[in-house]
Design a protein around this motif. Structure first.
Motif, PDB file in Angstrom:
ATOM      1  N   ARG A  64      34.772  -2.360  -7.120  1.00 44.77           N
ATOM      2  CA  ARG A  64      33.724  -1.590  -6.460  1.00 44.77           C
ATOM      3  C   ARG A  64      32.502  -1.532  -7.366  1.00 44.77           C
ATOM      4  NH1 ARG A  64      35.946   4.361  -5.938  1.00 44.77           N
ATOM      5  NH2 ARG A  64      37.879   3.327  -5.388  1.00 44.77           N
ATOM      6  N   LEU A  65      31.409  -1.024  -6.826  1.00 45.74           N
ATOM      7  CA  LEU A  65      30.202  -0.844  -7.629  1.00 45.74           C
ATOM      8  C   LEU A  65      30.377   0.408  -8.473  1.00 45.74           C
ATOM      9  CD1 LEU A  65      27.514  -1.470  -4.877  1.00 45.74           C
ATOM     10  CD2 LEU A  65      27.868  -2.915  -6.886  1.00 45.74           C
ATOM     11  N   LEU A 107      27.968  -1.700   4.538  1.00 45.91           N
ATOM     12  CA  LEU A 107      28.431  -2.605   3.481  1.00 45.91           C
ATOM     13  C   LEU A 107      28.140  -2.035   2.098  1.00 45.91           C
ATOM     14  CD1 LEU A 107      27.560  -6.095   5.019  1.00 45.91           C
ATOM     15  CD2 LEU A 107      29.619  -4.715   5.236  1.00 45.91           C
ATOM     16  N   GLY A 108      26.960  -1.451   1.938  1.00 51.83           N
ATOM     17  CA  GLY A 108      26.641  -0.815   0.655  1.00 51.83           C
ATOM     18  C   GLY A 108      27.648   0.277   0.333  1.00 51.83           C
ATOM     19  N   ALA A 109      27.970   1.076   1.346  1.00 56.09           N
ATOM     20  CA  ALA A 109      28.911   2.186   1.150  1.00 56.09           C
ATOM     21  C   ALA A 109      30.306   1.658   0.842  1.00 56.09           C
ATOM     22  CB  ALA A 109      28.934   3.071   2.393  1.00 56.09           C
ATOM     23  N   TRP A 155      28.123 -11.294   5.991  1.00 54.75           N
ATOM     24  CA  TRP A 155      28.066 -10.619   4.687  1.00 54.75           C
ATOM     25  C   TRP A 155      29.327  -9.789   4.466  1.00 54.75           C
ATOM     26  CZ3 TRP A 155      23.350 -12.134   2.688  1.00 54.75           C
ATOM     27  CH2 TRP A 155      23.171 -11.845   1.337  1.00 54.75           C
ATOM     28  N   GLY A 207      23.254   2.911   1.856  1.00 58.52           N
ATOM     29  CA  GLY A 207      24.708   2.895   1.980  1.00 58.52           C
ATOM     30  C   GLY A 207      25.396   3.120   0.643  1.00 58.52           C
ATOM     31  N   VAL A 208      24.901   2.468  -0.397  1.00 58.46           N
ATOM     32  CA  VAL A 208      25.528   2.635  -1.716  1.00 58.46           C
ATOM     33  C   VAL A 208      25.447   4.104  -2.140  1.00 58.46           C
ATOM     34  CG1 VAL A 208      25.378   2.058  -4.169  1.00 58.46           C
ATOM     35  CG2 VAL A 208      25.124   0.253  -2.460  1.00 58.46           C
ATOM     36  N   MET A 242      24.707  -9.855   8.923  1.00 54.23           N
ATOM     37  CA  MET A 242      25.484  -8.919   8.113  1.00 54.23           C
ATOM     38  C   MET A 242      26.985  -9.027   8.395  1.00 54.23           C
ATOM     39  SD  MET A 242      22.954  -8.139   6.576  1.00 54.23           S
ATOM     40  CE  MET A 242      23.888  -7.359   5.291  1.00 54.23           C
ATOM     41  N   SER A 277      20.389  -2.625   9.866  1.00 58.75           N
ATOM     42  CA  SER A 277      20.499  -1.658   8.769  1.00 58.75           C
ATOM     43  C   SER A 277      21.811  -0.888   8.839  1.00 58.75           C
ATOM     44  CB  SER A 277      19.324  -0.683   8.806  1.00 58.75           C
ATOM     45  OG  SER A 277      18.145  -1.335   8.398  1.00 58.75           O
ATOM     46  N   VAL A 287      31.736   7.124   5.435  1.00 63.94           N
ATOM     47  CA  VAL A 287      30.326   6.852   5.703  1.00 63.94           C
ATOM     48  C   VAL A 287      30.227   6.159   7.056  1.00 63.94           C
ATOM     49  CG1 VAL A 287      28.249   5.605   4.981  1.00 63.94           C
ATOM     50  CG2 VAL A 287      29.705   6.695   3.252  1.00 63.94           C
ATOM     51  N   ALA A 313      33.741   3.494  -0.367  1.00 63.23           N
ATOM     52  CA  ALA A 313      33.953   4.447   0.728  1.00 63.23           C
ATOM     53  C   ALA A 313      34.473   3.737   1.977  1.00 63.23           C
ATOM     54  CB  ALA A 313      32.649   5.170   1.058  1.00 63.23           C
ATOM     55  N   ALA A 373      24.232  -3.097   7.183  1.00 64.88           N
ATOM     56  CA  ALA A 373      23.875  -3.203   5.760  1.00 64.88           C
ATOM     57  C   ALA A 373      24.273  -1.925   5.018  1.00 64.88           C
ATOM     58  CB  ALA A 373      22.382  -3.466   5.600  1.00 64.88           C
ATOM     59  N   ALA A 374      24.036  -0.783   5.634  1.00 66.87           N
ATOM     60  CA  ALA A 374      24.366   0.491   4.984  1.00 66.87           C
ATOM     61  C   ALA A 374      25.885   0.650   4.873  1.00 66.87           C
ATOM     62  CB  ALA A 374      23.755   1.653   5.755  1.00 66.87           C
ATOM     63  N   SER A 422      18.279  -0.517   3.143  1.00 64.38           N
ATOM     64  CA  SER A 422      19.445  -0.088   3.914  1.00 64.38           C
ATOM     65  C   SER A 422      20.717  -0.202   3.073  1.00 64.38           C
ATOM     66  CB  SER A 422      19.563  -0.890   5.218  1.00 64.38           C
ATOM     67  OG  SER A 422      19.337  -2.261   4.982  1.00 64.38           O
ATOM     68  N   SER A 423      20.805  -1.237   2.255  1.00 63.59           N
ATOM     69  CA  SER A 423      21.975  -1.364   1.376  1.00 63.59           C
ATOM     70  C   SER A 423      22.008  -0.206   0.382  1.00 63.59           C
ATOM     71  CB  SER A 423      21.940  -2.685   0.610  1.00 63.59           C
ATOM     72  OG  SER A 423      21.975  -3.774   1.491  1.00 63.59           O
ATOM     73  N   MET A 435      34.457  -6.898   2.601  1.00 62.25           N
ATOM     74  CA  MET A 435      34.249  -5.459   2.773  1.00 62.25           C
ATOM     75  C   MET A 435      34.902  -5.019   4.080  1.00 62.25           C
ATOM     76  SD  MET A 435      30.283  -5.640   1.780  1.00 62.25           S
ATOM     77  CE  MET A 435      29.750  -6.955   0.693  1.00 62.25           C
ATOM     78  N   MET A 479      30.995  -1.162  -0.576  1.00 59.72           N
ATOM     79  CA  MET A 479      30.957  -1.679  -1.954  1.00 59.72           C
ATOM     80  C   MET A 479      31.094  -0.552  -2.976  1.00 59.72           C
ATOM     81  SD  MET A 479      30.702  -4.964  -2.014  1.00 59.72           S
ATOM     82  CE  MET A 479      30.431  -5.074  -3.762  1.00 59.72           C
ATOM     83  N   ALA A 480      30.622   0.636  -2.579  1.00 60.13           N
ATOM     84  CA  ALA A 480      30.734   1.783  -3.492  1.00 60.13           C
ATOM     85  C   ALA A 480      32.122   2.420  -3.408  1.00 60.13           C
ATOM     86  CB  ALA A 480      29.647   2.807  -3.171  1.00 60.13           C
TER      87      ALA A 480
END
Ligand SMILES: Cc1ncc(C[n+]2csc(CCOP(=O)(O)OP(=O)(O)O)c2C)c(N)n1
Ligand SMILES: [Mg+2]
Lengths: 298, 384
Positions: free
Chosen positions: B195-196, B65-67, B92, A83-84, B89, B59, B22, B72, B62-63, A79-80, B98, B69-70
């Motif tokens: 960012r990532l 957070l991933g976005a 997190w 998102g990335v 999360m 999820s 996102v 967005a 989590a998604a 899931s991470s 974030m 970090m990138a």
């Protein structure tokens, strides 16, 4: 000079992992990362959930890898990464490869819901599972990737693991994702080739890497590569690919498979097994191998 | 442009106008319309965003957070069971700094299954390091989403914009939809300091020894402490541009009052009707609606309530074995002040039971008759 024989190095020379990491001696997961990054190159972002690799990388503020890492929650590798990928797309970076990098526990067990969800959506990232067949970070507890017969701290010798290893490739293949491969640290060329191939495919790509763990398997650190090779040569961990859920290809044909005991006897985790139990495991291995040959049309 | 929209759609419009990039979400009653409208907007191009239709709320966060970090801007919305599933999360998000903005529709927790409103879902998350805004109108919901991004992204702390199930989520009200250009002028694009990116590789969130961990948490708290002033500043700026002030609390006739109802969410609006009625009968009542709950608006609450002899806190929630959460928090804010009022705690409206004028009349009766609360908790309308 010209008569000197030179070995040709077939692997990319680029090193994205430095030696100052925190892995145990003989760690298979560490070799796995080194080869994977050689194949993928620096334009890669990793999502690493809780696992040995969340420690191996090194403590804050250090990192032993020259690529960005998002250390994410245990069950969120997929899931991470979803998102990335979406975030990168939205900020205009379509080039960087996103890779979820998880252990067997994070993949077969706690993370399987997120993984299945991402695979069903065919999210555009590589999911690499390095399989050391137990929860090693927390001290060698069984996972659903632990093989039948093995000792772990939660399957003590008197109650060694009685259940079969979960068929993760079968599960992933049922999602019809574009690319699935098994890989072994004993076959780096094959592994690098697969990661390179995966890099150029879009959609969810799943690579299952066999990564021995001397600490958890009670094996000698200098036997790590040997064990990984024996796993392939015995047919316990065949090297193959599955494309779009239907095209199965065996990458390495083993003419004469070695008996499983050669593999088992180098590991303390199987020391308690008696001959009849070893015979049963041999029958399991034979059966699984035949199934895969059949799927590969052989 | 004015539109008649439901509270859930006020969240969607807020996210759209904020140009969320996102969105990852999972449906749950009474939140569904938030994400339905957003998926519609993504599909028809009104909103240029990726909508990840994840398989769970865990999820979803989590998604996001991933976005985030990138680099967005991200949005999600949930309620009750979904928020509880996200719990890990949520830590997190704040720990990793974030600035996700999330809508939460306040719904009671199962079992037994209840889709109706109370506040325990979001209040159970009060220690996760999220900014929490409790809204009382659809207009406020929309405006607060936009403001929340501004506050969150400045301080790199996530925000939750909270509204009552049905009483707001499914209630249609006239809402002024701000012009996109003006919102763009108010809210610049998200541009995080880190960012990532392979161009500048860092490892985020790795193993952190006792040598470093505490400082990271200290910094989070220090930045949390900046929120009230920033809400004030961004709320005034919003007023200048859009004509609506967005503050930390909402004070209705508290000055010179003998009894103030402290409320949050839609329950505050009913309180005002009763305040007017009591005033007509000669009782000087007032209402303090707490909008910003985390961080707690100590300064404003103290300055308003220290001028009041009696305070009646209404909680649509309970912390089992203690009191209602707002009651705890108001008491702790007022503790030890030279002019500490008599503070009464009332619990009403759990699991969506209506909070009516009668509820407040009972509360007023009790508070006016007693010098101090005689029970730890005064339950209103419970069949004992
Ligand atoms: C939600 C949650 N539960 C449990 C843990 C504890 N935990 C951390 S790593 C780990 C085991 C990881 O096993 P695996 O994925 O096989 O990776 P390995 O450690 O073997 O490399 C566990 C149980 C956690 N971090 N989060
Ligand atoms: Mg493992």
């Amino acid at each position: 000079m010209s008569k000197e024989r030179k070995m040709t190095i077939t692997l990319p020379r680029e090193e994205l992992m430095s030696s100052g990491h925190l892995a145990c001696q003989g760690c298979g997961a560490t070799l796995a990362m080194r080869y994977a990054l050689k194949a993928l190159g620096q334009k890669t972002i990793l999502c690493i959930p809780a696992c040995c690799w969340s420690v191996i990388d090194g403590p804050f503020p250090h990192s032993s890898l020259d690529v960005p890492i998002y250390h994410c929650a245990f069950e969120t590798a997929a899931s991470s990464a979803s998102g990335v990928r979406a975030g990168l797309d939205m900020v205009g970076d379509k080039e960087t490869t996103v890779m979820a990098w998880a252990g067997d526990g994070g993949t077969f067990d706690i993370g399987i819901q997120a993984l299945s969800g991402a695979a069903e959506r065919n999210e555009d990232f590589i999911y690499a599972c390095y399989d050391n067949e137990a929860y090693m970070n927390t001290g060698i507890q069984r996972s659903s990737a632990t093989p039948i017969g093995a000792w772990t701290t939660t399957t003590p010798v008197k109650h060694y693991k009685k259940e079969r290893k979960k068929d993760i490739i079968g599960i992933m293949a049922a999602h019809d994702i574009p690319y699935i491969a098994t890989a072994s640290i004993a076959y780096p060329e094959d592994m690098v080739k697969k990661f390179k191939k995966a890099k150029d495919i879009h959609g969810t790509r799943f690579i299952h890497i066999y990564a021995p763990c001397p600490t958890g398997w009670k094996s000698r650190p200098d036997d790590t590569v040997k064990l990984a090779r024996l796993a392939v040569q015995t047919g316990y961990f065949p090297l193959y690919e599955v494309e779009n859920g239907e095209k199965w290809t065996l990458n390495l044909k083993i003419k004469e498979r070695k008996p499983i005991t050669e593999y088992l006897k180098l590991q303390g985790r199987f020391r308690h097994l008696k001959q009849d139990e070893i015979d049963l495991i041999q029958a399991e291995v034979d059966n699984n191998y035949q199934k895969i040959l059949k799927k590969c049309g052989l | 442009m004015k539109k008649v929209i439901m509270g859930n759609h006020a969240l969607s419009y807020g996210a759209m106008l904020s140009r969320a990039q996102v969105i990852a979400a999972y449906p749950i009653t009474p939140q569904t319309q938030v994400v339905e409208l957003l998926s519609e907007m993504c599909a028809n191009g009104t909103l240029d965003a990726k909508f990840i239709k994840v398989e769970s709320e865990h999820s979803a966060m989590a998604a996001c957070l991933g976005a985030s970090m990138a680099g967005a801007r991200t949005f999600t919305a949930t309620s009750a069971q979904g928020l509880a599933l996200m719990h890990e999360m949520l830590h997190w998000a704040s720990g990793g700094r974030m600035p996700v903005v999330m809508g939460d529709i306040n719904r009671a927790m199962a079992p037994g299954w209840s889709i109706w409103t109370d506040q325990i879902d979001s209040l159970s998350q009060r220690d996760t390091g999220w900014i929490q805004f409790y809204c009382s109108s659809n207009q406020e919901v929309l405006d607060t989403v936009i403001q929340a991004y501004k506050v969150s992204e400045k301080l790199m702390i996530p925000s939750m914009v909270i509204l009552d199930a049905f009483a707001l989520s499914h209630t249609y009200e006239v809402v002024e939809i701000p012009e996109q250009e003006k919102v763009d002028a108010y809210l610049p694009p998200f541009n995080p300091p880190y960012r990532l990116t392979p161009a500048d590789p860092h490892a985020f969130g790795g193993l952190t020894s006792p040598d470093h961990y505490m400082e990271l948490r200290y910094k989070l708290q220090k930045d949390m402490e900046k929120v009230p002033a920033l809400v004030e500043e961004t709320g005034r700026e919003y007023e200048k541009m859009f004509g609506r002030y967005l503050g930390q609390v909402d004070d209705y006739l508290c000055d010179g009052a003998e009894l103030v109802f402290v409320t949050s969410g839609t329950a505050g609006l009913t309180a005002r009707v009763v305040v007017d009625e009591l005033r007509a009968q000669g009782v000087k009542a007032g209402n303090l609606r707490i909008k910003l709950f985390r961080p707690f608006p100590f300064e404003q609450v103290r300055s308003i309530l220290s001028r009041v002899p009696k305070v009646a806190v209404l909680d649509r929630n309970i912390s089992y074995g203690h009191h209602g959460v707002f009651y705890q928090e108001v008491k702790s804010a007022m503790y030890g002040l030279p002019s500490e009022p008599a503070i009464f705690g009332f619990i009403a409206g759990l699991g969506g039971r209506d909070i009516t004028r009668e509820t407040y009349k009972e509360i007023a009766d009790y508070a006016l008759k007693h010098d101090r609360p005689e029970e730890e908790i005064v339950w209103i309308g419970v069949k004992k």
